[in-house]
Design a protein around this motif. Structure first.
Motif, mmCIF file in Angstrom:
data_model
loop_
_atom_site.group_PDB
_atom_site.id
_atom_site.type_symbol
_atom_site.label_atom_id
_atom_site.label_comp_id
_atom_site.label_asym_id
_atom_site.label_seq_id
_atom_site.Cartn_x
_atom_site.Cartn_y
_atom_site.Cartn_z
ATOM 1 N N PHE A 33 54.026 71.606 -34.549
ATOM 2 C CA PHE A 33 53.893 72.992 -34.984
ATOM 3 C C PHE A 33 54.351 73.160 -36.417
ATOM 4 O O PHE A 33 55.120 72.361 -36.958
ATOM 5 N N HIS A 34 53.834 74.226 -37.022
ATOM 6 C CA HIS A 34 54.205 74.589 -38.380
ATOM 7 C C HIS A 34 54.447 76.090 -38.398
ATOM 8 O O HIS A 34 53.586 76.860 -37.970
ATOM 9 N N VAL A 35 55.637 76.475 -38.844
ATOM 10 C CA VAL A 35 55.980 77.884 -38.976
ATOM 11 C C VAL A 35 56.637 78.085 -40.337
ATOM 12 O O VAL A 35 57.382 77.235 -40.793
ATOM 13 N N VAL A 43 55.675 70.071 -40.891
ATOM 14 C CA VAL A 43 55.229 70.025 -39.497
ATOM 15 C C VAL A 43 56.376 69.498 -38.642
ATOM 16 O O VAL A 43 56.980 68.472 -38.962
ATOM 17 N N ARG A 76 40.109 75.244 -31.725
ATOM 18 C CA ARG A 76 41.250 76.102 -32.028
ATOM 19 C C ARG A 76 40.957 77.524 -31.592
ATOM 20 O O ARG A 76 39.826 77.970 -31.619
ATOM 21 N N GLU A 109 49.353 71.995 -30.186
ATOM 22 C CA GLU A 109 49.774 72.365 -31.535
ATOM 23 C C GLU A 109 49.741 73.879 -31.665
ATOM 24 O O GLU A 109 48.919 74.542 -31.037
ATOM 25 N N ARG A 111 50.361 76.894 -35.015
ATOM 26 C CA ARG A 111 50.678 77.174 -36.418
ATOM 27 C C ARG A 111 50.766 78.682 -36.587
ATOM 28 O O ARG A 111 50.023 79.429 -35.956
ATOM 29 N N GLU A 112 51.683 79.076 -37.435
ATOM 30 C CA GLU A 112 51.871 80.490 -37.716
ATOM 31 C C GLU A 112 51.703 80.706 -39.213
ATOM 32 O O GLU A 112 52.286 79.984 -40.022
ATOM 33 N N TYR A 113 50.873 81.677 -39.546
ATOM 34 C CA TYR A 113 50.657 82.079 -40.933
ATOM 35 C C TYR A 113 51.000 83.546 -41.016
ATOM 36 O O TYR A 113 50.555 84.326 -40.171
#
Length: 121
Positions: A33-35, A43, A76, A109, A111-113
């Motif tokens: 994950f990426h935050v 990551v 996704r 996975e 991810r947060e943007y």
């Protein structure tokens, strides 16, 4: 309901209550994950790292999340979300996008943007 929709439902509940247990249960043990949060640059890997991330949110965040759009493609699912609530004792509003990649009933996975909140962190 597919896994991404379930994950989003659990994310909404976690933000509202501080209980992220149901979402964490959906994570693959080797989740990536990426935050954009201090202390989690780059990551991250593993459910233990995700548990630390969500524990930090439990202590600082209570918010109502409203999904404004759902987008899918290339394996996704992305959710555009409006957020309003309290962060570290301050009222804030922001918009974010959460992206989930799922397989076999697990989140592999996420991810947060996000846009910066209206209140100082």
């Amino acid at each position: 309901m597919d896994t991404a929709d379930t994950a989003m439902r659990h994310w909404i509940a976690g933000a509202a209550t501080g209980d992220w247990t149901a979402l964490v249960a959906l994570l693959d043990p080797s989740v990536a994950f990426h935050v954009p949060v201090s202390g989690f640059s780059g990551v991250q890997h593993g459910v233990e790292s995700a548990e630390r991330f969500f524990a930090g949110l439990t202590a600082r965040l209570r918010a109502a999340l409203t999904v404004t759009a759902r987008l899918t493609g290339d394996g996704r699912t992305a959710f555009e979300v409006a957020v309003a609530g309290m962060l570290s004792g301050h009222a804030f509003e922001q918009r974010l996008c959460l992206v989930f990649i799922t397989a076999d009933g697990k989140v592999r996975e996420f991810r947060e943007y996000l846009a910066f909140p209206s209140a100082a962190l």
